[in-house]
Design a protein around this motif. Structure first.
Motif, PDB file in Angstrom:
ATOM      1  N   UNK A 103       0.802  -1.246   0.000  1.00  0.00           N
ATOM      2  CA  UNK A 103       0.000   0.000   0.000  1.00  0.00           C
ATOM      3  C   UNK A 103       0.831   1.291   0.000  1.00  0.00           C
ATOM      4  N   UNK A 104       2.157   1.174   0.098  1.00  0.00           N
ATOM      5  CA  UNK A 104       2.975   2.387   0.242  1.00  0.00           C
ATOM      6  C   UNK A 104       3.954   2.566  -0.916  1.00  0.00           C
ATOM      7  N   UNK A 105       4.465   3.796  -1.028  1.00  0.00           N
ATOM      8  CA  UNK A 105       5.595   4.008  -1.929  1.00  0.00           C
ATOM      9  C   UNK A 105       6.823   3.500  -1.185  1.00  0.00           C
ATOM     10  N   UNK A 106       7.379   2.409  -1.668  1.00  0.00           N
ATOM     11  CA  UNK A 106       8.408   1.689  -0.927  1.00  0.00           C
ATOM     12  C   UNK A 106       9.808   2.171  -1.283  1.00  0.00           C
ATOM     13  N   UNK A 107       9.934   2.599  -2.552  1.00  0.00           N
ATOM     14  CA  UNK A 107      11.265   2.962  -3.052  1.00  0.00           C
ATOM     15  C   UNK A 107      11.109   3.884  -4.254  1.00  0.00           C
ATOM     16  N   UNK A 108      12.034   4.837  -4.411  1.00  0.00           N
ATOM     17  CA  UNK A 108      12.041   5.679  -5.606  1.00  0.00           C
ATOM     18  C   UNK A 108      13.488   5.913  -6.021  1.00  0.00           C
ATOM     19  N   UNK A 109      13.752   5.821  -7.320  1.00  0.00           N
ATOM     20  CA  UNK A 109      15.111   6.026  -7.826  1.00  0.00           C
ATOM     21  C   UNK A 109      15.073   5.987  -9.340  1.00  0.00           C
ATOM     22  N   UNK A 110      16.220   5.732  -9.972  1.00  0.00           N
ATOM     23  CA  UNK A 110      16.227   5.625 -11.432  1.00  0.00           C
ATOM     24  C   UNK A 110      16.683   4.229 -11.845  1.00  0.00           C
ATOM     25  N   UNK A 111      16.792   4.026 -13.174  1.00  0.00           N
ATOM     26  CA  UNK A 111      17.131   2.683 -13.661  1.00  0.00           C
ATOM     27  C   UNK A 111      18.568   2.281 -13.339  1.00  0.00           C
TER      28      UNK A 111
END
Length: 258
Positions: free
Chosen positions: A217-225
């Motif tokens: 249910x959450x935004x767990x991780x954010x980054x790029x390729x």
């Protein structure tokens, strides 16, 4: 930053079951912003909240600082006109030709002459390499071509924001690569803020300028390729590198960097 979408504190549930909880995320202009996650993690629900098909319980969806969820109807209409959407499966009208399908948003949202609309629609068909298919019916073209017609229709209004829901579903790997490259090129060329919902890991590695991973249910991780290859986040690793092939890909990428 112009043409940026920002989500703040967005939550959505169905009959008491929480699907998205306090999601905060930024989507950048001229970038391919990819949302990934397992089945049922709310990827499509997030997209539907962003384009106004579903109403979240809480939160804001800001288009260049304008809150889409609480704005006056005139502003909502204005934002809608700035959106292009590529629906899963293409969602073409069977009874309309390829050209008529691409022209449809112009027919419904503009007062241009038929010649002007046809010219604009043909430009978009040229952009996706399908001008020769303009007079064919959807039943006469392949799945990959249907996706390209869907992209042409999504960009016919010169959108600032482009939403693509599982653009590679049902396509063979070679066609998937073509569709990815097309989305990436159009995004860069027109400086569009593009959001792609996918579970296709090759898309993430190939075109993921900004990757958001939803889990539990959450935004767990954010980054790029690049950072998704080196991350130590166990949930990201078990999702992205579930197959032996992807594990080998990651190992060789890390080895090359070392």
């Amino acid at each position: 930053i112009l043409n940026m979408i920002e989500i703040r504190g967005l939550s959505k549930s169905f009959k008491g079951r929480v699907v998205l909880e306090d999601i905060n995320a930024n989507f950048h202009q001229g970038k391919t912003n990819i949302v990934i996650g397992g089945s049922g993690t709310g990827k499509s629900v997030l997209l539907k909240c962003m384009i106004g098909i579903l109403a979240p319980e809480t939160g804001e969806v800001l288009y260049d600082g304008r809150d889409f969820l609480t704005a006056h109807s005139d502003v909502v209409k204005e934002i809608r006109r700035e959106m292009g959407v590529l629906f899963q499966g293409g969602a073409l009208f069977d009874s309309k030709s390829v050209l008529e399908n691409v022209r449809f948003p112009l027919d419904t949202l503009t007062s241009q002459t038929l010649d002007e609309k046809n010219a604009q629609a043909m430009l978009c068909l040229q952009r996706v390499g399908l001008e020769s298919a303009a007079l064919l019916m959807p039943s006469e073209i392949s799945g990959g071509m249907k996706k390209r017609v869907g992209i042409a229709r999504a960009i016919v209004m010169n959108p600032k924001y482009l939403f693509c829901d599982e653009p590679n579903s049902g396509l063979d790997p070679k066609t998937s690569i073509l569709i990815d490259a097309l989305i990436k090129d159009i995004t860069t060329e027109y400086k569009i803020t593009t959001i792609v919902i996918t579970h296709d890991m090759s898309s993430v590695i190939e075109i993921g300028d900004n990757v958001i991973f939803l889990h539990d249910t959450k935004k767990w991780w954010q980054g790029d390729n690049k950072s998704i290859i080196t991350t130590d986040n166990p949930e990201v690793l078990s999702f992205v590198y579930a197959s032996e092939f992807m594990k080998e890909v990651r190992a060789s990428m890390l080895e090359n960097r070392g």
